[in-house]
Design a protein around this motif. Structure first.
Motif, PDB file in Angstrom:
ATOM      1  N   LEU A  76       0.521  -1.351  -0.004  1.00  0.00           N
ATOM      2  CA  LEU A  76       0.086   0.124   0.097  1.00  0.00           C
ATOM      3  C   LEU A  76       0.816   1.433  -0.024  1.00  0.00           C
ATOM      4  N   VAL A  77       2.024   1.087   0.684  1.00  0.00           N
ATOM      5  CA  VAL A  77       2.774   2.372   0.566  1.00  0.00           C
ATOM      6  C   VAL A  77       3.349   2.594  -0.896  1.00  0.00           C
ATOM      7  N   HIS A  78       4.027   1.452  -1.376  1.00  0.00           N
ATOM      8  CA  HIS A  78       4.304   1.384  -2.693  1.00  0.00           C
ATOM      9  C   HIS A  78       3.410   1.992  -3.634  1.00  0.00           C
ATOM     10  N   LEU A  79       2.004   1.427  -3.521  1.00  0.00           N
ATOM     11  CA  LEU A  79       1.039   2.115  -4.221  1.00  0.00           C
ATOM     12  C   LEU A  79       0.529   3.696  -4.130  1.00  0.00           C
ATOM     13  N   ALA A  80       0.841   3.976  -2.849  1.00  0.00           N
ATOM     14  CA  ALA A  80       0.671   5.398  -2.669  1.00  0.00           C
ATOM     15  C   ALA A  80       1.772   6.199  -3.378  1.00  0.00           C
ATOM     16  N   GLY A  81       2.975   5.641  -3.155  1.00  0.00           N
ATOM     17  CA  GLY A  81       4.170   6.382  -3.921  1.00  0.00           C
ATOM     18  C   GLY A  81       3.780   6.617  -5.322  1.00  0.00           C
ATOM     19  N   ILE A  82       3.428   5.451  -5.897  1.00  0.00           N
ATOM     20  CA  ILE A  82       3.189   5.357  -7.557  1.00  0.00           C
ATOM     21  C   ILE A  82       2.285   6.262  -7.815  1.00  0.00           C
ATOM     22  N   ALA A  83       1.148   6.291  -7.004  1.00  0.00           N
ATOM     23  CA  ALA A  83       0.180   7.085  -7.294  1.00  0.00           C
ATOM     24  C   ALA A  83       0.247   8.597  -7.309  1.00  0.00           C
ATOM     25  N   LEU A  84       1.288   8.902  -6.255  1.00  0.00           N
ATOM     26  CA  LEU A  84       1.608  10.464  -6.158  1.00  0.00           C
ATOM     27  C   LEU A  84       2.654  10.686  -7.429  1.00  0.00           C
ATOM     28  N   LEU A  85       3.482   9.831  -8.024  1.00  0.00           N
ATOM     29  CA  LEU A  85       4.290  10.295  -9.047  1.00  0.00           C
ATOM     30  C   LEU A  85       3.280  10.238 -10.184  1.00  0.00           C
ATOM     31  N   LEU A  86       2.545   9.333 -10.311  1.00  0.00           N
ATOM     32  CA  LEU A  86       1.577   9.178 -11.670  1.00  0.00           C
ATOM     33  C   LEU A  86       0.689  10.324 -11.599  1.00  0.00           C
ATOM     34  N   SER A  87       0.097  10.886 -10.565  1.00  0.00           N
ATOM     35  CA  SER A  87      -0.998  11.948 -10.597  1.00  0.00           C
ATOM     36  C   SER A  87      -0.153  13.500 -10.841  1.00  0.00           C
ATOM     37  N   ARG A  88       1.025  13.391 -10.512  1.00  0.00           N
ATOM     38  CA  ARG A  88       1.866  14.912 -10.669  1.00  0.00           C
ATOM     39  C   ARG A  88       2.317  14.797 -11.886  1.00  0.00           C
ATOM     40  N   ALA A  89       2.552  13.573 -12.609  1.00  0.00           N
ATOM     41  CA  ALA A  89       3.252  13.544 -13.977  1.00  0.00           C
ATOM     42  C   ALA A  89       1.926  13.716 -14.938  1.00  0.00           C
ATOM     43  N   MET A  90       0.697  13.004 -14.596  1.00  0.00           N
ATOM     44  CA  MET A  90      -0.496  13.345 -15.333  1.00  0.00           C
ATOM     45  C   MET A  90      -0.746  14.913 -15.269  1.00  0.00           C
ATOM     46  N   HIS A  91      -0.741  15.535 -14.111  1.00  0.00           N
ATOM     47  CA  HIS A  91      -1.178  16.980 -14.154  1.00  0.00           C
ATOM     48  C   HIS A  91       0.068  17.843 -14.813  1.00  0.00           C
ATOM     49  N   ALA A  92       1.230  17.560 -14.817  1.00  0.00           N
ATOM     50  CA  ALA A  92       2.151  18.368 -15.431  1.00  0.00           C
ATOM     51  C   ALA A  92       1.866  17.977 -17.091  1.00  0.00           C
ATOM     52  N   TYR A  93       1.545  17.023 -17.575  1.00  0.00           N
ATOM     53  CA  TYR A  93       1.263  16.745 -18.891  1.00  0.00           C
ATOM     54  C   TYR A  93       0.194  17.443 -19.367  1.00  0.00           C
ATOM     55  N   GLY A  94      -0.737  17.311 -18.370  1.00  0.00           N
ATOM     56  CA  GLY A  94      -2.233  18.151 -18.797  1.00  0.00           C
ATOM     57  C   GLY A  94      -2.192  19.680 -18.770  1.00  0.00           C
ATOM     58  N   MET A  95      -1.203  20.043 -18.249  1.00  0.00           N
ATOM     59  CA  MET A  95      -0.785  21.486 -18.223  1.00  0.00           C
ATOM     60  C   MET A  95      -0.088  21.988 -19.753  1.00  0.00           C
ATOM     61  N   GLN A  96       0.149  21.210 -20.535  1.00  0.00           N
ATOM     62  CA  GLN A  96       0.917  21.535 -21.612  1.00  0.00           C
ATOM     63  C   GLN A  96      -0.085  22.211 -22.696  1.00  0.00           C
TER      64      GLN A  96
END
Length: 128
Positions: A76-96
Motif C-alpha cells: 500500500l505504501v508503494h501504491l501510494a508512492g506510485i499514485a503520487l508520481l503518476l498523478s503529478r506527472a499526469m497533471h504536468a502533462y495536462g498543463m501543456q
C-alpha cells in the motif's frame, strides 16, 4: 523503523521536481523571461505545473511517511508512492495545453483521492 519505501518515492519525486524545473528554465531561456511569465502561455503553464507539484508533493509525502511509520502495509505504501508520481506527472502533462487537459483532470482527481485516503488512514492508525 526506517522509511525506506517513502525514501524511494521521495527521491523519485525529487527527480520529477528537477525535470519540471528544467522544463521551466528551458522556456525562460527561449523567451528571455527571467521573472514572471511575460505573457507567454507556455511559460505560464510550465510555471504552474512546477508550482503545483511543489504545493502537493510535500504534504503527500508526509502522509505516505506517516502511513509507513505507523505500520502501513508495504504494498500500500508503494501504491501510494506510485499514485503520487503518476498523478503529478499526469497533471504536468495536462498543463501543456487544452489537447492534454485529460491529464490535468485525472492528475488532480488522483492526487486529491490519494490525500483523502492517506489522511483518513493516518488518522485511523493513530487512533488505534
Amino acid at each position: 523503523m526506517t522509511l525506506t519505501i517513502t525514501a524511494l518515492y521521495a527521491g523519485l519525486a525529487g527527480l520529477l521536481y528537477l525535470l519540471l524545473s528544467a522544463h521551466v528554465i528551458k522556456q525562460r531561456i527561449a523567451t528571455h523571461q527571467s521573472l514572471g511569465d511575460g505573457g507567454d502561455d507556455t511559460l505560464n503553464r510550465r510555471i504552474r505545473a512546477h508550482a503545483n507539484f511543489a504545493e502537493y508533493a510535500p504534504l503527500t509525502l508526509i502522509l505516505i511517511a506517516a502511513f509507513e511509520a505507523q505500520g502501513g502495509a508495504a504494498p500500500l505504501v508503494h501504491l501510494a508512492g506510485i499514485a503520487l508520481l503518476l498523478s503529478r506527472a499526469m497533471h504536468a502533462y495536462g498543463m501543456q495545453g487544452d489537447s492534454h487537459a485529460w491529464g490535468r483532470k485525472y492528475g488532480i482527481v488522483t492526487c486529491f483521492l490519494l490525500i483523502l485516503v492517506l489522511s483518513l488512514a493516518d488518522i485511523a492508525l493513530a487512533l488505534i
